[in-house]
Design an enzyme around this catalytic site. Sequence first.
Site, PDB file in Angstrom:
ATOM      1  N   TYR A 134       1.962 -14.105   8.606  1.00 38.30           N
ATOM      2  CA  TYR A 134       0.713 -14.467   7.906  1.00 38.30           C
ATOM      3  C   TYR A 134       0.872 -15.871   7.337  1.00 38.30           C
ATOM      4  O   TYR A 134       1.827 -16.150   6.607  1.00 38.30           O
ATOM      5  CB  TYR A 134       0.409 -13.480   6.766  1.00 38.30           C
ATOM      6  N   ASP A 188       7.380 -21.542   6.004  1.00 39.55           N
ATOM      7  CA  ASP A 188       6.310 -21.223   5.059  1.00 39.55           C
ATOM      8  C   ASP A 188       6.953 -20.418   3.918  1.00 39.55           C
ATOM      9  O   ASP A 188       7.203 -19.222   4.054  1.00 39.55           O
ATOM     10  CB  ASP A 188       5.236 -20.410   5.802  1.00 39.55           C
ATOM     11  N   LYS A 211       1.360 -20.670  -4.252  1.00 34.86           N
ATOM     12  CA  LYS A 211       1.471 -19.461  -5.080  1.00 34.86           C
ATOM     13  C   LYS A 211       2.139 -19.711  -6.430  1.00 34.86           C
ATOM     14  O   LYS A 211       1.518 -20.223  -7.340  1.00 34.86           O
ATOM     15  CB  LYS A 211       2.167 -18.356  -4.285  1.00 34.86           C
TER      16      LYS A 211
HETATM   17  N1  PLP Z   1       1.483 -18.197   3.697  1.00 33.64           N
HETATM   18  C1  PLP Z   1       1.995 -17.059   3.185  1.00 33.64           C
HETATM   19  C2  PLP Z   1       3.373 -16.638   3.586  1.00 33.64           C
HETATM   20  C3  PLP Z   1       1.255 -16.283   2.296  1.00 33.64           C
HETATM   21  O1  PLP Z   1       1.773 -15.133   1.807  1.00 33.64           O
HETATM   22  C4  PLP Z   1      -0.039 -16.725   1.942  1.00 33.64           C
HETATM   23  C5  PLP Z   1      -0.877 -15.917   1.046  1.00 33.64           C
HETATM   24  O2  PLP Z   1      -0.656 -14.752   0.818  1.00 33.64           O
HETATM   25  C6  PLP Z   1      -0.526 -17.910   2.486  1.00 33.64           C
HETATM   26  C7  PLP Z   1       0.262 -18.619   3.359  1.00 33.64           C
HETATM   27  C8  PLP Z   1      -1.911 -18.414   2.137  1.00 33.64           C
HETATM   28  O3  PLP Z   1      -1.913 -18.949   0.852  1.00 33.64           O
HETATM   29  P1  PLP Z   1      -3.328 -19.164   0.101  1.00 33.64           P
HETATM   30  O4  PLP Z   1      -3.902 -17.826  -0.131  1.00 33.64           O
HETATM   31  O5  PLP Z   1      -2.969 -19.907  -1.155  1.00 33.64           O
HETATM   32  O6  PLP Z   1      -4.154 -19.988   1.006  1.00 33.64           O
END
Ligand code: PLP
Length: 400
Positions: A139, A223, A252
Amino acid sequence: MLRNVQNPKQQFTNHLAWTSDDPIGLEVDRAAGSYIYLKDGRRIIDLISGIAVSSLGHGHPRVVEAIKRQVDKHLHVMVYGEFIQGPQVRLAEALSNVLPDGLDSVYFTMTGTEANEGALKLAKKATGRSHMVSFENSYHGDSHGSLSVTGRQVYREPFLPLLPDVTFLPFNDISALSAIDETVACVITEPIQGEGGIIVPSVEWHKALRARCTEVGALLIFDEIQTGFGRTGSMFACEQFGVTPDIITLAKAMGGGMPLGAFVSSRTIMGTLRTNPPLSHVTTFGGHPVSCAAALATLEVLRQEALPARALQIESQIRDTLKHPSVREIRGRGAMLGMDLRDADLTAKVVATCLENGVLLGWTLHSNSLVRIAPPLNIEEDVLNMALRVILMALKEHSK
Ligand code: PLP
């Protein structure tokens, strides 16, 4: 003057866009530390931290103080990257000091998905290639680029066509890495999959992935939006696997509850965004000074209070306490854990009963039989114990 005629529940129902047919819909009054206080007078222990955001708990006094100080000085003054703004440049230096060597050029964004968008564009620009590789079950966010590299078809399907030239490989499978070749601009992965169900790959896989990317000249993007800032027991999860990516994405917990993200690389790679054309990646609000001030205070508290190490104590406390035949497995590292019940019905019942008894839990986006446990890193031992006892009681009540 605008006059409200509906109560908050009506306003929520009638005018706020919902993201599902059954939102939790708790009405929040205030939040402090590990607790969220509701309008109906109840307080709940937050065991998911706004999905891995509130690592210092809610409204940490040092973060709030930093926000107030910055609000009094200035808010937004100029689109990102043009002016020297104290909180931004101090935070960029502080991040460079805590990130692995070579990750020292910071591009601030507002959110996680936007950080990944920037990282993907950067990789294309820096390599001159367009092919991207990601992993099944991953994700990376919900904007078009991030969704294009998110490995779950059910979320991609309604929005096709997405970006072309994306290959998904099985996660944690060394034999699949040979598909990464000289056409690949970047490989994006979470060092530990979060929404996919808290899946920890092996050190060997991480090392093989790094080696393959280096061999073919593909940029490796980690990520760390969910794993970063101490959640898994080290400041960044990549440290535990002995691997440094070419680009890291953050968000986050970074802003201490304020919206902030970043993609970070070397000055050489990041330099490719400056020219041909200039301003080839811009944002108005990226690195908002109030968010950066909050993030700087957050980073200081994380380090001074050794909260990455505290995440490991939390992990031990949870693993030692949550012993029940229905708990098939507890996966994850530090305070990023998933309690796998392998039963969606049981999971829903346990989560609902815990909420009735004052403990907020959830599941992950791609798994409905896994209970997410991601408390604030500074949750008090006795508060965590209280919450874990509630979980055990719910497991007993609903297990056959
Ligand atoms: N990447 C990862 C691993 C995530 O867990 C999330 C959100 O849960 C995101 C990207 C997306 O972040 P945002 O909701 O701040 O766009």
